[in-house]
Design an enzyme around this catalytic site. Structure first.
Site: not given
Length: 270
Positions: A2-3, A92, A111, A151
DNA sequence: CGCACCCCCTGCCGGC
DNA sequence: TGCCGGCAGGGGGTGC
């Protein structure tokens, strides 16, 4: 998994069903997540009503009545989904919030890189370091300039730095750089004004397209109702090493940046 | 400051 | 058919 687009999709799918619902009881089957679930997690949630769900980068913040809030992060493999109270337990399933009207909000995460935490706003320090939302405001070259100034790091690493921008992960960083015509390896401070313009536009287009299509279901992403997203069909470069560039047919290259696979077309991206 | 390199954990895939 | 290494959308910690 998920982003920003996936987390936003989950937020929207849960919002209508969860706001106003009362948490009758809480069942925790596995406390060992990114941080262990605290002992008072269940008691602090019991009896609380959900007032709203907000997103901070890739975090979901559930406003409750009272002073506490519930913070959730899905890590790589986490899911949050509404199920009927008598639905069978799945492998899970770590946390179940048993709501009124016979429904349950389940947190499932093979996970266990995800996070669930209850606390007062000042205690939830994870979200204090999340940078501005790449979707909430209108981004422009002028707004990106201070982020890249001085940067030397690759622009892709900068896009994925959650303290600078909240919510961009590996898939969408690769896709927005492709659409902007910028190589992921480019040093951030070398970007010209017109490139920053292109990047700002690509950020918005990729993220809004992805939210509109319900996120990307690469292997198993599902929203709060178990529905998949469809942005994976729009991916031009992510996980496409060796495939022809959709624009010029040059084979897509893969390099590793900050330990993450990065994909680009060496002809279309400079 | 920002990187490389480690960790956390399960699942899947390809090679042998 | 196993077994093994590599890799996966996340973040965090260390040391250089």
């Amino acid at each position: 998994m998920p982003e920003l687009p996936e987390v936003e999709t989950i937020r929207r799918s849960l919002l209508a069903k969860l706001t106003g619902a009362t948490i009758r009881s809480v069942t925790v089957r596995e406390r060992r997540l990114r941080r262990p679930i605290a002992r008072d997690f269940e008691s602090r949630l019991r009896g609380r009503r959900v007032l709203n769900i907000r997103r901070r980068g890739k975090y979901l913040l559930f406003d409750l009545d009272g002073d506490d809030r519930l913070l959730a992060h899905l890590g790589m493999s986490g899911r949050l989904e509404m199920r009927s109270g008598n639905a069978p337990e799945e492998l899970h399933d770590h946390v179940r919030l048993n709501l009124d009207r016979g429904r349950t909000l389940v947190f499932n995460d093979p996970r266990r890189f995800g996070l669930m935490r209850v606390g007062q706003p000042t205690e939830l320090d994870e979200i204090h370091h999340v940078g501005p939302d790449p979707l909430a405001a209108e981004w422009s070259a002028d707004r990106l300039r201070p982020l890249v100034r001085g940067r030397r790091r690759p622009i892709k690493n900068l896009l994925m730095d959650q303290t600078l921008l909240g919510g961009i992960g590996n898939i969408y960083a690769n896709e927005m750089l492709y659409r902007a015509g910028i190589r992921p390896t480019r040093r951030a401070r070398t970007l010209r004004r017109r490139e920053l313009d292109a990047l700002a536009g690509a950020m918005r287009r990729v993220l809004t397209d992805a939210v509109r299509l319900g996120g990307s279901s690469i292997s198993d992403f599902r929203d709060g109702d178990g529905r998949p997203g469809y942005f994976q069909l729009q991916l031009a470069v992510y996980d496409r090493a060796g495939d022809p560039c959709p624009r010029c047919r040059t084979p897509i290259r893969r390099v590793v940046l900050a330990g993450r696979s990065s994909f680009y077309c060496r002809r279309c991206q400079r």
